[in-house]
Design a protein around this motif. Structure first.
Motif, PDB file in Angstrom:
ATOM      1  N   SER A  55      60.066  49.767  40.613  1.00  0.00           N
ATOM      2  CA  SER A  55      59.076  49.210  41.597  1.00  0.00           C
ATOM      3  C   SER A  55      58.928  50.299  42.931  1.00  0.00           C
ATOM      4  CB  SER A  55      59.357  47.814  42.167  1.00  0.00           C
ATOM      5  OG  SER A  55      60.629  47.824  42.959  1.00  0.00           O
TER       6      SER A  55
ATOM      7  N   THR B 147      60.691  41.386  34.418  1.00  0.00           N
ATOM      8  CA  THR B 147      61.411  42.216  35.828  1.00  0.00           C
ATOM      9  C   THR B 147      62.572  41.612  36.057  1.00  0.00           C
ATOM     10  OG1 THR B 147      60.572  40.295  37.391  1.00  0.00           O
ATOM     11  CG2 THR B 147      59.162  42.144  37.043  1.00  0.00           C
TER      12      THR B 147
ATOM     13  N   TYR C 133      53.931  49.842  37.491  1.00  0.00           N
ATOM     14  CA  TYR C 133      53.561  49.502  39.072  1.00  0.00           C
ATOM     15  C   TYR C 133      52.413  50.146  39.748  1.00  0.00           C
ATOM     16  CZ  TYR C 133      57.609  46.261  39.602  1.00  0.00           C
ATOM     17  OH  TYR C 133      58.675  45.386  39.638  1.00  0.00           O
TER      18      TYR C 133
ATOM     19  N   ASP D  66      53.276  43.126  44.928  1.00  0.00           N
ATOM     20  CA  ASP D  66      53.095  44.410  43.689  1.00  0.00           C
ATOM     21  C   ASP D  66      51.945  44.079  42.776  1.00  0.00           C
ATOM     22  OD1 ASP D  66      55.217  46.138  44.961  1.00  0.00           O
ATOM     23  OD2 ASP D  66      56.689  44.854  44.037  1.00  0.00           O
ATOM     24  N   HIS D  67      51.406  45.203  42.285  1.00  0.00           N
ATOM     25  CA  HIS D  67      50.267  44.903  41.237  1.00  0.00           C
ATOM     26  C   HIS D  67      50.902  45.731  40.096  1.00  0.00           C
ATOM     27  CE1 HIS D  67      47.693  44.098  44.464  1.00  0.00           C
ATOM     28  NE2 HIS D  67      46.951  43.725  43.651  1.00  0.00           N
ATOM     29  N   ILE D  68      51.268  45.022  38.980  1.00  0.00           N
ATOM     30  CA  ILE D  68      51.880  45.308  37.636  1.00  0.00           C
ATOM     31  C   ILE D  68      50.536  45.518  36.446  1.00  0.00           C
ATOM     32  CG2 ILE D  68      53.593  45.031  35.729  1.00  0.00           C
ATOM     33  CD1 ILE D  68      55.394  43.727  37.970  1.00  0.00           C
TER      34      ILE D  68
END
Length: 634
Positions: A306, A337, A365, A376-378
């Motif tokens: 991350s 995760t 990420y 966070d954008h995954i």
């Protein structure tokens, strides 16, 4: 006499005054020059409409503050944008995406005297996902806070007819590194991220180099290469200068490396425990690695840190029961995760029943948005709808909150974001058939040796060997699987004709077609196979075969000590320098065969000449040494 005394007093006074002036001047000089050295280790990260500069303080007394200078591409002069910075980082907000900015930093001492400036560094703020579509490298805008830019501004960066895969965007956003077989085998290249220009080839060898990953400061690139017949992790300078450093020497697969944000650790996936798991290493001691997953099903891969380094995202085919206490079902790949120590694991896609119908892989990420760090954008790839599309998840690890996966592309052609393995196969294309196969008898003590050309696919998992005594046979019973391009068959009978077929299988389990059939007849003097439990009555090192040789030769030996002893088998040149270590491990009594492909410990082909191979067995009150010669003719 009075004049002389006055003169002496005057001299003393002037001396004291001069000393005071020197002290004062020296102090001023020290203050004015104490921070003259350039600020070291300045690096920058690109964000969405933002950029983050980080640096090490100059040597000497701590500065009072720092001045930040910036200019846009095309501007002639730098503008001072902040003079109140006291930390060793600075975040610049409100930038224009896809526009090149340049920065430098200078320090101020307590007298507001400015140091020399740091080096000038560039950054390209962006909101991009870099991905593979149809074996070319593309980029597009990622989803923003209101979802308006999902998948907009798609730009195709490569149009080469070859296969371009495994892209990774540099931390400053200016360049993309990727792997391509445009020059015959998969090598590493870098290019400008804006338009695909300024193409630079970074590696020059005959091996497969894939899955590159930038270091946190953009100075290094870690990647996976099969230089020693299996994939190991290497690291190189990002401009391709110098020689790469090999970080792993494990005989099993190591791949898909990713640097931690602070640059002190590397995560990667490996098959060294027979099933795929995630390992990490401390880069200060690369030989010490730690397994951080313990999935019973295995198949854990594609680790990515991350942006803050507090967690890892990966894909795994672990049984759902391992994550949710559900009844066992046919496992599929899911996005998970966990923290960097492998605990507090959480599935992001098992929670959604619809995502159990396909494989979810290649997570990554998005580069941080320094103005809104809450989520966070995954991004990941999923084939749950029949074709391979990219999806997005919003994740707040601190509050254990995540959103419903949002479909990001609507293409019938497979897509994969950069990240982790990054080796997408849009049409699940099987490997090519192995070719250039040769077979020969190896003399009375060995059997049959097979060799063939190395496949070019970067995700090749292993070769399968089939044999029969009838031509035109249907391959059903395998002799074995291996990663090398040679095979020694010792279970043969004298004066017998054998037919061999070889196939290649990739990491998706797709097997190639059958190779051409190769025929060989064993010698009438070949010895019958040894019983696996038979203990030799003596130590022996046998002549290699063939000898002379021009590509591959086989070496056999036998050990008679009942207890395991340290056994080494090394190749030396005529100067007594070690060229290749073939064996270095504890071995018990038995019969052993190994092959040498004429390469040194760095994977380089050695020149023609005479070489010495030496067997050494060392144990309690035992030391046995056997030596023979061989000739290599290129």
């Amino acid at each position: 006499m009075l004049n002389i005394k006055l003169h002496r007093r005057k001299i003393v006074f002037l001396g004291v005054l001069l000393e005071l002036l020197l002290i004062i001047y020296g102090d001023l000089y020290s203050k004015s020059t104490s921070i003259n050295p350039t600020i070291p280790s300045l690096y920058i990260q690109a964000g969405n409409h933002s950029a983050k500069l980080s640096w090490a303080p100059p040597p000497g007394d701590p500065p009072l503050s720092y001045n930040i200078y910036r200019k846009l591409l095309g501007e002639a002069t730098f503008e001072k944008i902040d003079s109140t910075v006291t930390d060793t980082f600075y975040v610049d907000h409100g930038l224009i995406n896809d526009t090149l900015y340049s920065y430098f930093v200078a320090a101020l001492n307590s007298d507001s005297i400015e140091s020399d400036s740091s080096q000038v560094i560039d950054v390209l703020p962006n909101n991009w996902i870099v991905f593979v579509e149809g074996w070319d490298i593309w980029r597009m805008d990622a989803v923003d806070a209101d979802g308006d830019s999902a998948g907009d501004n798609r730009v195709r960066l490569t149009t080469n007819p070859a296969i371009d895969i495994t892209p990774d965007l540099s931390p400053d956003g200016t360049r993309i590194v990727f792997s391509s077989n445009r020059d015959g085998n998969f090598e590493l290249y870098s290019m400008r991220s804006l338009d695909g220009g300024d193409l630079i080839r970074l590696t020059f060898n005959t091996y497969t180099d894939v899955s590159p990953s930038w270091s946190y400061d953009g100075s290094k690139i870690a990647y996976s290469s099969d230089q020693f017949c299996n994939y190991d992790i290497f690291v190189m300078e990002s401009d391709g200068s110098g020689s790469p450093t090999q970080l792993t020497t494990n005989p099993d697969y190591d791949g898909n490396p990713d640097f931690s944000p602070c640059g002190d650790q590397l995560a990667f996936d490996t098959q060294r425990d027979t099933i795929y798991q995630i390992y990490k290493m401390d880069l200060s001691i690369p030989s010490q690695v730690e397994c951080i997953t313990d999935s019973l099903q295995g198949d854990a891969g594609c680790p990515r840190w991350s942006p803050g380094g507090e967690s890892l995202v990966l894909c795994s085919r672990a049984q759902e029961a391992e994550w949710k206490g559900l009844a066992n079902s046919e496992p599929t790949f899911h996005i998970l995760t966990m923290d960097p120590n492998g605990v507090h694991g959480k599935s992001l896609t098992i929670e959604f029943e619809d995502y159990g119908s396909g494989d979810n892989m290649y997570p990554v990420y998005l580069a941080p948005d320094f103005s809104s760090p809450q989520f966070d954008h995954i991004y990941f790839s999923s084939d749950k709808d029949g074709d391979c599309d990219i999806y997005c998840l919003e994740v707040d690890s601190a509050r254990d909150v995540f959103g419903v996966p949002l479909r990001f592309t609507l293409d019938v052609i497979g897509n994969s974001p950069t990240g982790g393995m990054r080796e997408i196969q849009p049409e699940v294309i099987p490997p090519a058939c192995p070719d250039s196969i040769s077979a020969d008898t190896t003399g009375k003590d060995l059997g049959v040796i097979l060799s063939w050309a190395r496949n070019k696919e970067p995700d090749l998992a292993y070769y399968s060997i089939y044999r029969d005594t009838l031509s035109g046979f249907i391959p059903t019973d395998m002799l074995g699987t291996l990663r090398t391009t040679f095979y020694l068959d010792t279970n043969v009978t004298a004066n017998t004709v054998y037919f061999y077929i070889i196939t290649a299988t990739d990491s998706f389990g797709s097997e190639s077609g059958y190779s051409g059939e190769v025929r060989v007849k064993t010698n009438s003097s070949v010895k019958e196979p040894k019983h696996p439990n038979e203990i030799p009555d003596r130590f022996a090192l046998f002549p290699n075969y063939p000898n002379p040789f021009n590509s591959t030769t086989a070496i056999s030996y036998q050990l008679s000590a009942v207890r395991p002893h340290r056994t080494t088998l090394k190749i030396y040149n005529i100067l007594a320098q070690v060229v290749k270590t073939l064996v270095d491990e504890d071995q018990k009594a038995g019969y052993y065969e190994v092959c040498w492909d004429g390469r040194d410990n760095f994977g380089r082909e050695v020149s023609s000449g005479v070489y010495i191979y030496r067997l050494e067995v060392i144990g309690d009150r035992l030391k046995v040494t056997k030596t023979r010669k061989m000739v290599l003719l290129r």
